[in-house]
Design an enzyme around this catalytic site. Sequence first.
Site, PDB file in Angstrom:
ATOM      1  N   LYS A   1      34.345  48.407  14.041  1.00  0.00           N
ATOM      2  CA  LYS A   1      35.016  47.107  14.212  1.00  0.00           C
ATOM      3  C   LYS A   1      36.004  46.280  13.233  1.00  0.00           C
ATOM      4  CE  LYS A   1      33.825  45.118  18.507  1.00  0.00           C
ATOM      5  NZ  LYS A   1      33.730  44.547  19.895  1.00  0.00           N
TER       6      LYS A   1
ATOM      7  N   PHE B   1      40.229  32.120  31.302  1.00  0.00           N
ATOM      8  CA  PHE B   1      40.711  32.833  32.740  1.00  0.00           C
ATOM      9  C   PHE B   1      42.358  33.940  32.596  1.00  0.00           C
ATOM     10  CE2 PHE B   1      39.520  28.128  33.087  1.00  0.00           C
ATOM     11  CZ  PHE B   1      39.293  28.325  33.697  1.00  0.00           C
ATOM     12  N   LEU B   2      41.854  34.985  31.804  1.00  0.00           N
ATOM     13  CA  LEU B   2      42.111  36.211  31.585  1.00  0.00           C
ATOM     14  C   LEU B   2      41.541  37.582  32.447  1.00  0.00           C
ATOM     15  CD1 LEU B   2      42.052  36.105  27.754  1.00  0.00           C
ATOM     16  CD2 LEU B   2      43.480  34.326  29.034  1.00  0.00           C
ATOM     17  N   ARG B   3      43.228  37.761  33.359  1.00  0.00           N
ATOM     18  CA  ARG B   3      42.697  39.284  33.943  1.00  0.00           C
ATOM     19  C   ARG B   3      43.164  40.293  32.607  1.00  0.00           C
ATOM     20  NH1 ARG B   3      47.541  38.011  38.319  1.00  0.00           N
ATOM     21  NH2 ARG B   3      48.048  37.750  35.628  1.00  0.00           N
ATOM     22  N   GLU B   4      42.372  40.832  33.354  1.00  0.00           N
ATOM     23  CA  GLU B   4      42.055  42.699  32.221  1.00  0.00           C
ATOM     24  C   GLU B   4      43.635  42.921  33.163  1.00  0.00           C
ATOM     25  OE1 GLU B   4      38.553  44.943  32.839  1.00  0.00           O
ATOM     26  OE2 GLU B   4      37.567  43.592  32.160  1.00  0.00           O
TER      27      GLU B   4
ATOM     28  N   ALA C   1      41.746  43.529  51.696  1.00  0.00           N
ATOM     29  CA  ALA C   1      40.864  44.236  51.795  1.00  0.00           C
ATOM     30  C   ALA C   1      40.294  45.359  50.994  1.00  0.00           C
ATOM     31  CB  ALA C   1      40.575  44.541  53.583  1.00  0.00           C
ATOM     32  N   GLY C   2      39.361  45.532  50.270  1.00  0.00           N
ATOM     33  CA  GLY C   2      39.016  46.856  49.863  1.00  0.00           C
ATOM     34  C   GLY C   2      37.658  46.706  49.241  1.00  0.00           C
TER      35      GLY C   2
ATOM     36  N   GLY D   1      34.290  43.342  41.888  1.00  0.00           N
ATOM     37  CA  GLY D   1      32.973  43.782  40.835  1.00  0.00           C
ATOM     38  C   GLY D   1      33.724  43.381  39.642  1.00  0.00           C
TER      39      GLY D   1
ATOM     40  N   CYS E   1      33.016  40.067  35.411  1.00  0.00           N
ATOM     41  CA  CYS E   1      33.279  38.928  35.669  1.00  0.00           C
ATOM     42  C   CYS E   1      32.203  38.445  37.242  1.00  0.00           C
ATOM     43  CB  CYS E   1      34.492  37.892  35.069  1.00  0.00           C
ATOM     44  SG  CYS E   1      34.729  38.298  33.550  1.00  0.00           S
TER      45      CYS E   1
END
Length: 291
Positions: free
Chosen positions: A35, A152-155, A255-256, A260, A263
């Site tokens: 890495k 608080f990170l959104r992919e 709605a979905g 998932g 997190c």
Amino acid sequence: MKIAMIGTGYVGLVSGVCFSDFGHEVVCVDKDPRKIEMLERGEVPIYEPGLDTLMAKNVEAGRLSFTLDLKSAIDGAEAVFIAVGTPTRRGDGHADLSYVMAAAEEIAKAADHYIVVVTKSTVPVGTNRKVQEVVAAANPGLEFDVASNPEFLREGAAIDDFMKPDRVVVGVETERAAKVMEDIYRPLYLRDFPIVTTDLESAEMIKYAANAFLATKITFINEIAALCEKVGANVKQVSKGMGLDGRIGNKFLHAGPGYGGSCFPKDTKALARIGQEHAAPISIVETVIKV
């Protein structure tokens, strides 16, 4: 300011790159030679739009580097962030804190000056107290503070979330640690982004409570969607009508297939376990997990 970032996974790498773009000297540390070699070649091991460009910019400016050597990374650093994995343990739903505690012990043994040990990983309430104990036991003479700074990170939107956050949560116990954290986040202070300073336990709880609440919103609208099908209502119109209420808001009301990702499942389970252990079960979270 020099900062060391332990862990070059999603949270560690995004945070390290963004801190370097704030103007700090950041050294990212990882145990995986492949890495580090990849990062030194300018290749990003995760997918996040814009991260490769931002990383290259700060490497070229001399503010960002990568190493396997923890001691050299900590040398001269004022803060060291722990951003390692906390996966759910099989069988009991607890967060596995072995990587966090191992990092804390290694930091203690490598440090020889005052430093703030900052937990960036998502950890159960009380973890930072344990980190404090581990560091003190591994290096009794070390002068240090512990801070909690959940992410608080959104992919897919992590850089924007870091640079333009809804809020930054900082849990500290001393004014000295608070000052170090304030200096780290000064670019956000100067642009008036909300900085919420709390005690350690409150900072830890904010992360779990926020994720559990969002998971609850997703689960709730899916339950409403099922009911809409039965009664002939349009869930999109219902969601819009609900979301226009300022007390509810329109986010996470689509709605979905259900919540998932990496997190929400583990964090809702961990919060439920915390409630059970302290004889204060959070029934709505336990319901969400079962749905």
